[in-house]
Design a protein around this motif. Structure first.
Motif, mmCIF file in Angstrom:
data_model
loop_
_atom_site.group_PDB
_atom_site.id
_atom_site.type_symbol
_atom_site.label_atom_id
_atom_site.label_comp_id
_atom_site.label_asym_id
_atom_site.label_seq_id
_atom_site.Cartn_x
_atom_site.Cartn_y
_atom_site.Cartn_z
ATOM 1 N N ILE A 28 0.883 -1.163 0.000
ATOM 2 C CA ILE A 28 0.000 0.000 0.000
ATOM 3 C C ILE A 28 0.918 1.210 0.000
ATOM 4 O O ILE A 28 1.699 1.401 0.937
ATOM 5 C CB ILE A 28 -0.934 0.019 1.224
ATOM 6 N N PHE A 29 0.845 2.022 -1.059
ATOM 7 C CA PHE A 29 1.756 3.152 -1.188
ATOM 8 C C PHE A 29 0.965 4.451 -1.161
ATOM 9 O O PHE A 29 0.086 4.668 -1.997
ATOM 10 C CB PHE A 29 2.567 3.042 -2.485
ATOM 11 N N MET A 30 1.278 5.326 -0.201
ATOM 12 C CA MET A 30 0.525 6.560 0.021
ATOM 13 C C MET A 30 1.041 7.696 -0.859
ATOM 14 O O MET A 30 1.356 8.785 -0.377
ATOM 15 C CB MET A 30 0.612 6.960 1.499
ATOM 16 N N ASP A 31 1.137 7.450 -2.128
ATOM 17 C CA ASP A 31 1.636 8.443 -3.059
ATOM 18 C C ASP A 31 1.453 7.885 -4.465
ATOM 19 O O ASP A 31 1.053 6.740 -4.642
ATOM 20 C CB ASP A 31 3.121 8.733 -2.791
ATOM 21 N N SER A 32 1.770 8.699 -5.461
ATOM 22 C CA SER A 32 1.807 8.186 -6.814
ATOM 23 C C SER A 32 3.098 7.394 -6.997
ATOM 24 O O SER A 32 3.933 7.346 -6.099
ATOM 25 C CB SER A 32 1.748 9.347 -7.810
ATOM 26 N N CYS A 78 -2.764 7.658 -4.740
ATOM 27 C CA CYS A 78 -2.751 8.874 -5.560
ATOM 28 C C CYS A 78 -2.842 8.530 -7.046
ATOM 29 O O CYS A 78 -2.815 7.367 -7.426
ATOM 30 C CB CYS A 78 -1.488 9.685 -5.279
ATOM 31 N N ASP A 79 -2.919 9.587 -7.849
ATOM 32 C CA ASP A 79 -3.097 9.401 -9.291
ATOM 33 C C ASP A 79 -1.910 8.709 -9.953
ATOM 34 O O ASP A 79 -0.756 8.958 -9.596
ATOM 35 C CB ASP A 79 -3.270 10.762 -9.975
ATOM 36 N N ILE A 80 -2.223 7.865 -10.932
ATOM 37 C CA ILE A 80 -1.208 7.366 -11.851
ATOM 38 C C ILE A 80 -1.741 7.550 -13.270
ATOM 39 O O ILE A 80 -2.939 7.720 -13.476
ATOM 40 C CB ILE A 80 -0.857 5.879 -11.604
ATOM 41 N N LYS A 104 -5.848 -1.458 -6.599
ATOM 42 C CA LYS A 104 -6.628 -0.240 -6.346
ATOM 43 C C LYS A 104 -5.783 0.966 -6.706
ATOM 44 O O LYS A 104 -4.626 1.063 -6.302
ATOM 45 C CB LYS A 104 -7.050 -0.169 -4.881
ATOM 46 N N SER A 105 -6.371 1.912 -7.455
ATOM 47 C CA SER A 105 -5.647 3.131 -7.785
ATOM 48 C C SER A 105 -6.591 4.151 -8.408
ATOM 49 O O SER A 105 -7.764 3.868 -8.672
ATOM 50 C CB SER A 105 -4.491 2.841 -8.753
ATOM 51 N N GLU A 106 -6.069 5.354 -8.630
ATOM 52 C CA GLU A 106 -6.755 6.395 -9.371
ATOM 53 C C GLU A 106 -6.008 6.611 -10.681
ATOM 54 O O GLU A 106 -4.780 6.650 -10.695
ATOM 55 C CB GLU A 106 -6.806 7.699 -8.571
ATOM 56 N N VAL A 107 -6.751 6.748 -11.771
ATOM 57 C CA VAL A 107 -6.150 6.927 -13.089
ATOM 58 C C VAL A 107 -6.610 8.270 -13.633
ATOM 59 O O VAL A 107 -7.811 8.508 -13.770
ATOM 60 C CB VAL A 107 -6.553 5.797 -14.046
ATOM 61 N N SER A 108 -5.658 9.136 -13.943
ATOM 62 C CA SER A 108 -5.993 10.483 -14.358
ATOM 63 C C SER A 108 -5.221 10.878 -15.598
ATOM 64 O O SER A 108 -4.011 10.690 -15.666
ATOM 65 C CB SER A 108 -5.674 11.477 -13.228
ATOM 66 N N SER A 109 -5.933 11.442 -16.588
ATOM 67 C CA SER A 109 -5.286 11.991 -17.777
ATOM 68 C C SER A 109 -6.349 12.654 -18.641
ATOM 69 O O SER A 109 -7.462 12.149 -18.759
ATOM 70 C CB SER A 109 -4.574 10.902 -18.586
ATOM 71 N N ASP A 110 -6.006 13.791 -19.210
ATOM 72 C CA ASP A 110 -6.907 14.450 -20.155
ATOM 73 C C ASP A 110 -6.353 14.214 -21.554
ATOM 74 O O ASP A 110 -5.422 14.882 -21.992
ATOM 75 C CB ASP A 110 -7.005 15.945 -19.873
ATOM 76 N N TYR A 111 -6.911 13.244 -22.254
ATOM 77 C CA TYR A 111 -6.334 12.816 -23.515
ATOM 78 C C TYR A 111 -6.532 13.805 -24.655
ATOM 79 O O TYR A 111 -5.869 13.713 -25.680
ATOM 80 C CB TYR A 111 -6.872 11.436 -23.894
ATOM 81 N N GLU A 112 -7.423 14.760 -24.509
ATOM 82 C CA GLU A 112 -7.565 15.751 -25.578
ATOM 83 C C GLU A 112 -6.520 16.852 -25.449
ATOM 84 O O GLU A 112 -6.185 17.522 -26.420
ATOM 85 C CB GLU A 112 -8.979 16.344 -25.552
ATOM 86 N N ASP A 113 -5.998 17.071 -24.248
ATOM 87 C CA ASP A 113 -5.020 18.130 -24.031
ATOM 88 C C ASP A 113 -3.630 17.578 -23.791
ATOM 89 O O ASP A 113 -2.739 18.283 -23.344
ATOM 90 C CB ASP A 113 -5.437 18.979 -22.819
ATOM 91 N N SER A 114 -3.420 16.299 -24.065
ATOM 92 C CA SER A 114 -2.147 15.662 -23.768
ATOM 93 C C SER A 114 -1.612 14.952 -25.006
ATOM 94 O O SER A 114 -2.369 14.496 -25.865
ATOM 95 C CB SER A 114 -2.328 14.647 -22.628
ATOM 96 N N SER A 115 -0.305 14.899 -25.095
ATOM 97 C CA SER A 115 0.325 14.163 -26.203
ATOM 98 C C SER A 115 0.562 12.701 -25.828
ATOM 99 O O SER A 115 1.148 11.943 -26.597
ATOM 100 C CB SER A 115 1.657 14.827 -26.571
ATOM 101 N N GLU A 116 0.113 12.314 -24.650
ATOM 102 C CA GLU A 116 0.329 10.946 -24.169
ATOM 103 C C GLU A 116 -0.383 9.939 -25.069
ATOM 104 O O GLU A 116 -1.568 10.077 -25.375
ATOM 105 C CB GLU A 116 -0.184 10.820 -22.730
ATOM 106 N N ASP A 117 0.343 8.937 -25.490
ATOM 107 C CA ASP A 117 -0.246 7.887 -26.311
ATOM 108 C C ASP A 117 -1.101 6.952 -25.460
ATOM 109 O O ASP A 117 -0.978 6.905 -24.235
ATOM 110 C CB ASP A 117 0.850 7.069 -26.998
ATOM 111 N N ILE A 118 -1.954 6.219 -26.127
ATOM 112 C CA ILE A 118 -2.769 5.211 -25.445
ATOM 113 C C ILE A 118 -2.071 3.863 -25.613
ATOM 114 O O ILE A 118 -1.744 3.464 -26.735
ATOM 115 C CB ILE A 118 -4.187 5.184 -26.028
ATOM 116 N N VAL A 158 -11.527 6.727 -12.156
ATOM 117 C CA VAL A 158 -11.156 7.389 -13.404
ATOM 118 C C VAL A 158 -11.608 8.842 -13.346
ATOM 119 O O VAL A 158 -12.791 9.124 -13.158
ATOM 120 C CB VAL A 158 -11.815 6.677 -14.605
ATOM 121 N N HIS A 159 -10.667 9.771 -13.503
ATOM 122 C CA HIS A 159 -11.047 11.185 -13.510
ATOM 123 C C HIS A 159 -10.052 11.978 -14.336
ATOM 124 O O HIS A 159 -8.965 11.516 -14.655
ATOM 125 C CB HIS A 159 -11.126 11.736 -12.089
#
Length: 424
Positions: free
Chosen positions: A226-230, A253-255, A274-288, A306-307
């Motif tokens: 259990i890790f209390m951070d990203s 935290c978010d990954i 268990k985790s949180e997944v965050s990314s705005d794919y329209e404003d990011s160059s991150e690939d899927i 997911v947020h």
């Protein structure tokens, strides 16, 4: 478990094995209550597990507590809390009495901001004294404190006395120096049995570096973390390289979606995630990461939040083929392959995510072992109906619990067809 409250009564169960002391007195009455209750515990020689919060800044409370602990020959575990800053010698005295315990949880929430130079010197002297103590029998240790003074002069030398530790909880407030200290002890093979770890820190950059180093020194891989951070990229690489046997991973935290896919592909033995997944794919160059397939096919419990994906609250309004839709397609395609899943929680703010028509519900038809399903928030729960309930009854034969359906129509249909299901 028996719970003592401020009643003034003698204990009705002399053979009780578990006990929790809850002091409901006012601030003025806490001290009087504790000094009256503690002697009552001395008569419970069968006591094995004790959970208690005390005002250890009072010398008479501390001395009576020591006498109480010494009178409990069968005590195996102690959970002790103190809400005020206390002298280091008090903590050392308690540790000396606890040398025979198997499980110990300590929480010291008092601030050190009013500590004098004499107090600080006293803690440094306490550190030296703890280092001279004999080894402890602890197999489980949980330590929490707001004070770096306490962490560095109590926890760090205490770790050196615990070679049998199997489960270690350092909590979120653990100083970064403690993670480096843990890394040093692991490198020296001080914890050959450590399999379960809870850790985190306040300085993200430094805690990530320290934790990545610590992960590389385990003799055998962790079973749970259990890790209390990203998680930084080096930490993820260390987890995959040295801890591929891990069965449980919780990240508070978010990954990124890439980090999620790396973990699910690189930790094939995961049973719970268990985790949180965050990314705005329209404003990011991150690939899927379409080519990253999840290998943990025996996963039993999955909880994702997911947020930040930029949805306008409905899939129907989202342009088909958008990067956000492609990201969601990827996640559900991989979740659908987890046919051993028994618990699925996917929190989100998308109203029609689990609609039978145009939503993603039908993609989960192969989850025949599913027992518990969370609709993921009130927004979605208000919009599911009869069609979705009938689909779940038909496709999830082992379903026992559904969380957060806000639709009366959905609930009535579900319970009419499967009355044994709990709707919570």
């Amino acid at each position: 478990m028996w719970s003592i409250r401020d009643s003034g009564e003698r204990l009705p169960f002399p053979h009780v094995q578990r006990l929790e002391f809850k002091n409901d007195s006012s601030e003025d009455g806490i001290h009087r209550t504790e000094i009256r209750i503690l002697p009552l515990l001395e008569g419970i020689i069968s006591l094995q597990h004790l959970k208690i919060t005390l005002s250890l800044e009072h010398d008479n409370i501390y001395r009576q507590f020591i006498r109480t602990l010494e009178s409990l020959p069968h005590l195996e575990s102690l959970s002790l809390g103190c809400k005020r800053f206390i002298d280091g010698k008090v903590i050392q005295g308690i540790l000396q009495v606890c040398h025979r315990l198997e499980r110990l949880s300590l929480s010291f929430s008092g601030s050190e901001r009013h500590a004098t130079q004499e107090d600080r010197q006293g803690y440094m002297d306490t550190r030296a004294a703890i280092q001279k103590m004999p080894e402890m029998r602890l197999c489980e240790l949980s330590f929490d404190s707001d004070s770096d003074l306490v962490v560095e002069n109590i926890l760090q030398p205490l770790l050196e006395l615990c070679p049998r530790i199997e489960k270690l909880d350092l909590t979120y407030k653990a100083a970064n120096s403690t993670i480096w200290h843990l890394s040093k002890l692991l490198k020296e093979n001080n914890f050959p049995k450590l399999r379960h770890l809870v850790a985190g820190g306040r300085d993200r950059e430094h805690i990530q570096e320290a934790f990545s180093e610590a992960l590389s020194h385990f003799e055998c891989g962790l079973e749970s973390l259990i890790f209390m951070d990203s998680l930084s990229e080096p930490v993820i690489e260390s987890l995959i390289q040295y801890h591929s046997c891990m069965t449980k991973l919780d990240i508070t935290c978010d990954i990124s979606l890439w980090a999620l896919s790396d973990l699910m592909a690189g930790l094939p033995n995961l049973r719970s995630f268990k985790s949180e997944v965050s990314s705005d794919y329209e404003d990011s160059s991150e690939d899927i990461p379409f080519e990253k397939h999840w290998e943990c096919t025996d996963l039993k419990k999955l909880r994702l939040r997911v947020h930040g994906w930029g949805f306008s609250t409905t899939i129907e309004r989202e342009q088909k083929g958008s990067r956000r839709m492609l990201a969601l397609d990827y996640v559900f395609a991989e979740v659908a392959k987890m046919t051993s899943l028994q618990v699925l929680i996917l929190n989100h703010r998308i109203q029609d995510l689990y609609f039978k028509k145009n939503g993603y519900l039908t993609r989960l038809a192969d989850l025949k072992q599913l027992r518990s399903f969370d609709l993921g928030g009130n927004v979605c729960g208000e919009n599911v109906g009869t069609e979705e309930a009938l689909w779940m009854v038909k496709n999830w034969p082992k379903l026992l619990r559904v969380y957060e359906p806000q639709s009366l129509e959905f609930e009535k249909t579900l319970l009419r067809k499967r009355p044994q299901i709990e709707v919570l």
